[in-house]
Motif scaffolding. Structure first.
Motif, PDB file in Angstrom:
ATOM      1  N   ARG A  65       0.845  -1.187   0.000  1.00 61.15           N
ATOM      2  CA  ARG A  65       0.000   0.000   0.000  1.00 61.15           C
ATOM      3  C   ARG A  65       0.883   1.240   0.000  1.00 61.15           C
ATOM      4  NH1 ARG A  65      -1.512   3.534   3.767  1.00 61.15           N
ATOM      5  NH2 ARG A  65      -0.441   2.349   5.365  1.00 61.15           N
ATOM      6  N   GLN A  66       0.416   2.278  -0.672  1.00 59.66           N
ATOM      7  CA  GLN A  66       1.108   3.564  -0.619  1.00 59.66           C
ATOM      8  C   GLN A  66       0.860   4.144   0.768  1.00 59.66           C
ATOM      9  OE1 GLN A  66       3.098   4.943  -2.705  1.00 59.66           O
ATOM     10  NE2 GLN A  66       2.694   3.957  -4.631  1.00 59.66           N
ATOM     11  N   PRO A  67       1.880   4.357   1.589  1.00 62.15           N
ATOM     12  CA  PRO A  67       1.663   4.881   2.937  1.00 62.15           C
ATOM     13  C   PRO A  67       0.860   6.184   2.936  1.00 62.15           C
ATOM     14  CG  PRO A  67       3.927   4.162   2.681  1.00 62.15           C
ATOM     15  CD  PRO A  67       3.292   4.108   1.316  1.00 62.15           C
ATOM     16  N   GLY A  68      -0.076   6.265   3.871  1.00 60.69           N
ATOM     17  CA  GLY A  68      -0.872   7.479   4.025  1.00 60.69           C
ATOM     18  C   GLY A  68      -2.015   7.623   3.053  1.00 60.69           C
ATOM     19  N   THR A  69      -2.240   6.611   2.230  1.00 57.47           N
ATOM     20  CA  THR A  69      -3.321   6.684   1.245  1.00 57.47           C
ATOM     21  C   THR A  69      -4.128   5.396   1.280  1.00 57.47           C
ATOM     22  OG1 THR A  69      -2.165   5.635  -0.612  1.00 57.47           O
ATOM     23  CG2 THR A  69      -1.777   7.984  -0.283  1.00 57.47           C
ATOM     24  N   ASN A  70      -5.213   5.391   0.551  1.00 55.27           N
ATOM     25  CA  ASN A  70      -5.999   4.167   0.349  1.00 55.27           C
ATOM     26  C   ASN A  70      -5.715   3.627  -1.047  1.00 55.27           C
ATOM     27  OD1 ASN A  70      -7.159   4.105   2.827  1.00 55.27           O
ATOM     28  ND2 ASN A  70      -8.986   5.209   2.233  1.00 55.27           N
ATOM     29  N   GLN A  71      -4.490   3.749  -1.489  1.00 61.11           N
ATOM     30  CA  GLN A  71      -4.101   3.306  -2.827  1.00 61.11           C
ATOM     31  C   GLN A  71      -3.036   2.226  -2.724  1.00 61.11           C
ATOM     32  OE1 GLN A  71      -5.609   4.598  -5.624  1.00 61.11           O
ATOM     33  NE2 GLN A  71      -6.873   5.690  -4.158  1.00 61.11           N
ATOM     34  N   CYS A  72      -3.073   1.297  -3.650  1.00 60.05           N
ATOM     35  CA  CYS A  72      -2.030   0.276  -3.737  1.00 60.05           C
ATOM     36  C   CYS A  72      -0.873   0.810  -4.580  1.00 60.05           C
ATOM     37  CB  CYS A  72      -2.577  -0.991  -4.386  1.00 60.05           C
ATOM     38  SG  CYS A  72      -3.851  -1.810  -3.409  1.00 60.05           S
ATOM     39  N   LYS A  73       0.301   0.276  -4.325  1.00 60.30           N
ATOM     40  CA  LYS A  73       1.451   0.621  -5.160  1.00 60.30           C
ATOM     41  C   LYS A  73       1.189   0.127  -6.574  1.00 60.30           C
ATOM     42  CE  LYS A  73       4.898   0.480  -1.489  1.00 60.30           C
ATOM     43  NZ  LYS A  73       6.086  -0.212  -0.954  1.00 60.30           N
ATOM     44  N   SER A  74       1.915   0.665  -7.528  1.00 61.53           N
ATOM     45  CA  SER A  74       1.758   0.289  -8.927  1.00 61.53           C
ATOM     46  C   SER A  74       1.934  -1.219  -9.095  1.00 61.53           C
ATOM     47  CB  SER A  74       2.804   1.031  -9.770  1.00 61.53           C
ATOM     48  OG  SER A  74       2.671   0.684 -11.117  1.00 61.53           O
ATOM     49  N   GLY A  75       1.019  -1.839  -9.822  1.00 65.09           N
ATOM     50  CA  GLY A  75       1.078  -3.275 -10.067  1.00 65.09           C
ATOM     51  C   GLY A  75       0.291  -4.103  -9.064  1.00 65.09           C
ATOM     52  N   TYR A  76      -0.293  -3.450  -8.054  1.00 59.22           N
ATOM     53  CA  TYR A  76      -1.064  -4.149  -7.030  1.00 59.22           C
ATOM     54  C   TYR A  76      -2.507  -3.660  -7.034  1.00 59.22           C
ATOM     55  CZ  TYR A  76       3.412  -5.801  -5.318  1.00 59.22           C
ATOM     56  OH  TYR A  76       4.628  -6.403  -5.225  1.00 59.22           O
ATOM     57  N   VAL A  89      -2.572  -6.723  -3.133  1.00 58.93           N
ATOM     58  CA  VAL A  89      -1.966  -7.958  -3.626  1.00 58.93           C
ATOM     59  C   VAL A  89      -1.823  -7.859  -5.146  1.00 58.93           C
ATOM     60  CG1 VAL A  89      -2.928  -9.369  -1.747  1.00 58.93           C
ATOM     61  CG2 VAL A  89      -4.226  -9.088  -3.868  1.00 58.93           C
ATOM     62  N   THR A  90      -1.165  -8.835  -5.746  1.00 63.64           N
ATOM     63  CA  THR A  90      -1.078  -8.865  -7.199  1.00 63.64           C
ATOM     64  C   THR A  90      -2.449  -9.269  -7.758  1.00 63.64           C
ATOM     65  OG1 THR A  90      -0.444 -11.186  -7.318  1.00 63.64           O
ATOM     66  CG2 THR A  90       1.354  -9.553  -7.127  1.00 63.64           C
ATOM     67  N   PRO A  91      -2.736  -8.926  -9.000  1.00 62.61           N
ATOM     68  CA  PRO A  91      -4.015  -9.363  -9.578  1.00 62.61           C
ATOM     69  C   PRO A  91      -4.183 -10.888  -9.527  1.00 62.61           C
ATOM     70  CG  PRO A  91      -3.061  -7.640 -10.939  1.00 62.61           C
ATOM     71  CD  PRO A  91      -2.017  -8.009  -9.906  1.00 62.61           C
ATOM     72  N   LYS A  92      -3.103 -11.630  -9.695  1.00 54.73           N
ATOM     73  CA  LYS A  92      -3.180 -13.096  -9.649  1.00 54.73           C
ATOM     74  C   LYS A  92      -3.587 -13.577  -8.251  1.00 54.73           C
ATOM     75  CE  LYS A  92      -0.533 -17.182 -10.948  1.00 54.73           C
ATOM     76  NZ  LYS A  92       0.717 -17.672 -11.550  1.00 54.73           N
ATOM     77  N   GLU A  93      -3.021 -12.951  -7.203  1.00 53.60           N
ATOM     78  CA  GLU A  93      -3.401 -13.312  -5.837  1.00 53.60           C
ATOM     79  C   GLU A  93      -4.869 -12.988  -5.574  1.00 53.60           C
ATOM     80  OE1 GLU A  93       0.298 -12.705  -2.904  1.00 53.60           O
ATOM     81  OE2 GLU A  93      -0.051 -10.994  -4.255  1.00 53.60           O
TER      82      GLU A  93
END
Length: 101
Positions: A65-76, A89-93
């Motif tokens: 997760r991007q700290p301080g946000t409700n967003q996932c890091k790129s690719g998650y 998680v990854t899309p596969k997970e």
């Protein structure tokens, strides 16, 4: 399809002794942490003051997760295994979780 992130209510500055008791590491009457403490930052608007070590432990629960946000890091993406599940998680997970339920 993009999901609209849910935004938990930010912790307001304490206005009473009971509010300060819920977040005793905050400067009374302010939105600032006392010296040596930082915001837990486990979700957007999280204003609970903890030690840097405690914050790091919270971030280990959801390291993508991007700290301080409700967003996932790129690719998650959000796992979305239940309503409100914002573990990144990854899309596969995520697909594995969706097959289970």
């Amino acid at each position: 399809m993009p999901r609209t992130p849910r935004t938990p209510t930010a912790n307001p500055a304490p206005t009473s002794a009971s509010a300060h008791a819920k977040n005793p590491n905050r400067q009374p009457g302010t939105n600032q942490c006392q010296s040596g403490y930082v915001y837990r930052d486990s979700y957007e608007g999280d204003g609970v003051c903890v030690t840097p070590e405690e914050r790091d432990k919270w971030h280990e629960f959801n390291p993508n997760r991007q700290p301080g946000t409700n967003q996932c890091k790129s690719g998650y993406v959000w796992r979305d295994a239940w309503d409100g599940d914002d573990t990144c998680v990854t899309p596969k997970e995520r697909d594995k979780w969706h097959v289970r339920f």
